[in-house]
Motif scaffolding. Structure first.
Motif, short mmCIF file in Angstrom:
data_model
loop_
_atom_site.label_atom_id
_atom_site.label_comp_id
_atom_site.label_asym_id
_atom_site.label_seq_id
_atom_site.Cartn_x
_atom_site.Cartn_y
_atom_site.Cartn_z
N ARG A 456 18.62 -2.93 -119.43
CA ARG A 456 18.17 -3.20 -118.06
C ARG A 456 18.85 -4.43 -117.47
NH1 ARG A 456 12.03 -2.31 -119.94
NH2 ARG A 456 11.86 -0.04 -119.58
N ASN A 457 19.34 -5.29 -118.34
CA ASN A 457 20.01 -6.50 -117.84
C ASN A 457 21.29 -6.16 -117.06
OD1 ASN A 457 18.06 -8.13 -119.09
ND2 ASN A 457 19.22 -8.20 -121.01
N LYS A 458 21.80 -4.94 -117.27
CA LYS A 458 23.03 -4.52 -116.59
C LYS A 458 22.76 -3.62 -115.39
CE LYS A 458 25.72 -4.74 -120.88
NZ LYS A 458 26.59 -3.97 -121.83
N TYR A 459 21.49 -3.41 -115.06
CA TYR A 459 21.16 -2.54 -113.94
C TYR A 459 21.63 -3.14 -112.61
CZ TYR A 459 17.86 0.44 -116.61
OH TYR A 459 17.27 1.32 -117.49
N ASN A 460 22.02 -2.29 -111.69
CA ASN A 460 22.28 -2.69 -110.31
C ASN A 460 20.97 -2.56 -109.54
OD1 ASN A 460 22.97 -3.03 -107.65
ND2 ASN A 460 24.53 -1.44 -107.60
N LEU A 461 20.34 -3.68 -109.25
CA LEU A 461 19.04 -3.67 -108.56
C LEU A 461 19.16 -4.10 -107.10
CD1 LEU A 461 16.78 -5.14 -111.39
CD2 LEU A 461 17.18 -2.74 -110.79
N VAL A 462 20.38 -4.03 -106.57
CA VAL A 462 20.60 -4.46 -105.18
C VAL A 462 21.09 -3.31 -104.30
CG1 VAL A 462 21.88 -6.03 -103.68
CG2 VAL A 462 21.08 -6.83 -105.91
N ASP A 463 22.21 -2.68 -104.68
CA ASP A 463 22.80 -1.66 -103.80
C ASP A 463 23.24 -0.43 -104.57
OD1 ASP A 463 24.97 -2.74 -105.11
OD2 ASP A 463 26.17 -3.06 -103.30
#
Length: 538
Positions: A456-463
């Protein structure tokens, strides 16, 4: 006289108000489609295909955001049939989804009228038969939803609009292919690749103008790579989302996926190759078409543009470049980035591991050890009528257990307004593709190997891009986030149809204990009833 004048004034106001309401109502569009068999020769050999209104592929369905569709489908095949509207969310209306978990199939020599709305949607989509292996022999077509004139889009109106349905193709009939799978064997390699049901076609445009190409992979098994000789492609929309507009020489489009690109005819006037080729398989197939400048006097020539040299890693890097355009509208006037998905707490996680086990000596495909079997009664009808014995909510585990594979009717229980995480864990050495009906979802991460919570630390949580179908690379994982704001029974399936047919699918039961028409429409009065629901009243 004063009372008479007041009466006429009130009547005038009422008539104006009534007319305004009628004008304000979303448009209704009516269609009558007939499904029949016909003979065509897409690969040079006559074969039986499924026609819609005599056409292969079927008619292009052009709609506008919020259109109401009333479509009467007449089945003249020798088998029951359903069409599903791939990517249309069916807001509050899984009754019209057109899959066996929600609808009884239309018997031969009978009909069913679909009633659905393209509520708050734009983009490039498709429709196709969801029953048996009918999809292998046609019945599919383009479904385009255009933006309302009052909603701006982040590009100038193109001079033309082309739909390209690209997919692998077999010379064998759907019944022969079905017998292969039913016997416990995997499908052989396809016999070729088609663009709009043909080996070659022509798309014409004027020099200096920009044209929209809507690319959809309608095949059964193979990812494809798409490119146009001498031209850059500007990706503007992917399955209903406007994206950051990057330019590409070639694009990987996986099974079940769609995207829209703008191509400017800015080269010297001649004809150019349009090329699609299969990806990630030992045997490669290619289909070509022609981009024809209207002032061209020169036929296509020179070498065709090659497929990218890179394989899985190249494709994954490209996939990460598709990003949500946070400042653009989509179907609504508010910017896509106004919904901050990355700040919402995940309420539940599902890790779905695919596998290809032998069950009772025959090849099956499974999720978390369960290979799905369609019951005689659609799950949606069983849920509505409280019919026991059709499915249960403990039929599949939320995480893979490594247990012995078995046949079952897998349903994940979820709650309306949950915000869930789904991880597709692919431990096989083949490309996978997964689709969710009723929703789009944020594709927040791709990674190699096994998914862990640290991933989850590598997830894209913005766009991160929202779409309805995502690829899962070999020996890798893909993570998505889904806001369960659409109550109903929804199919989560492999988009690769042999895998779906042999069990690689589940259903999400998105449930609210308080019945409300604000959350979900009632059962249609024309609903077909079968299995244990036969003879009941709607």
């Amino acid at each position: 006289m004063g009372n008479v004048a007041l009466f006429h004034l009130i009547c005038g106001i009422f008539i104006f108000w009534s007319v305004s309401l009628v004008k304000a109502e979303d448009t209704y569009k009516y269609f009558t489609w007939t499904a029949t068999y016909g003979t065509v020769s897409p690969l040079g050999v006559p074969q039986q295909v499924i026609l819609i209104n005599g056409q292969f592929p079927g008619p292009r369905l052009d709609l506008v955001t919020n259109d109401n569709v009333i479509l009467n489908l007449i089945n003249k095949l020798d088998e029951p049939l359903l069409l599903t509207w791939n990517g249309i969310k069916q807001r509050k209306n899984s009754w019209q989804d057109g899959v066996l978990g929600t609808n009884c199939p239309i018997p031969k020599n009978s009909n069913y009228t679909y009633k659905f709305q393209t509520k708050d949607q734009i983009g490039s989509y498709t429709y196709f038969p969801s029953t048996q292996l009918h999809r292998a022999v046609g019945g599919f077509g383009a479904l385009n939803v255009y933006a309302r004139s009052v909603i701006s889009v982040p590009y100038a109106k193109p001079a033309g609009d082309f739909s390209l349905l690209i997919g692998d193709w077999y010379k064998s009939s759907h019944k022969v292919l079905r017998q292969i799978l039913d016997s416990g064997r995997s499908l052989p390699y396809p016999n070729g690749l088609l663009i709009n049901g043909q080996k070659q076609s022509t798309f014409s445009g004027d020099q200096g103008k920009a044209y929209m190409f809507r690319i959809s992979n309608v095949g059964l098994k193979n990812s494809i790579n798409f490119r146009i000789q001498g031209h850059k492609m500007r990706v503007v929309e992917v399955e209903g989302s406007h994206v950051l507009q990057n330019f590409y020489d070639s694009l990987d489009v996986h099974v079940g996926q769609s995207m829209s690109v703008l191509v400017t005819l800015d080269q010297p006037p001649k004809d150019y190759y349009i090329v699609a080729s299969t990806r990630f398989s030992r045997i490669s197939f290619t289909a070509t078409s022609v981009l024809h400048y209207t002032n061209s006097q020169t036929p296509v020539s020179g070498p065709m543009p090659p497929a990218p040299a890179g394989q899985m890693h190249w494709s994954m890097l490209q996939a990460r470049t598709f990003r949500w355009n946070l400042t653009s509208n989509a179907a609504r006037p508010n910017p896509q980035g106004s919904f901050h998905y990355g700040k919402i707490t995940i309420s539940r996680t599902f890790v779905m591991a695919n596998s290809a086990p032998l069950i009772n000596g025959k090849l099956r495909y499974a999720v978390n050890s369960v290979s799905y079997v369609n019951p005689d009664t659609p799950l949606k009808l069983a849920d509505h009528f409280n019919i026991p014995g059709v499915f249960n909510l403990n039929s599949i585990q939320a995480y893979p257990s490594g247990g012995s594979p078995y046949l079952g009717t897998a349903v994940f229980p979820t709650s309306h307004h949950d915000f869930i995480e789904i991880v597709f864990q692919n431990d096989e050495a083949t490309m996978q593709s997964w689709h969710l009906d009723g929703y789009d979802f944020w594709v927040v991460g791709f990674g190699s190997g096994k998914w862990t919570q640290a991933s989850r630390n590598k997830y894209n949580l913005v766009d991160a891009l929202t779409r309805h179908t995502t690829q899962v690379y070999p020996k890798s994982w893909t993570a998505i986030l889904v806001s369960l704001d659409n109550q109903g029974m929804w199919n989560l399936r492999s988009a690769m149809w042999d895998r779906q047919y042999l069990g690689q699918q589940v259903y999400l039961r998105v449930y609210d204990p308080t019945p409300s028409l604000a959350n979900e429409y009632g059962i249609p009065t024309n609903a077909l009833l079968c299995g244990k629901a036969a003879g009941r009243h709607t």
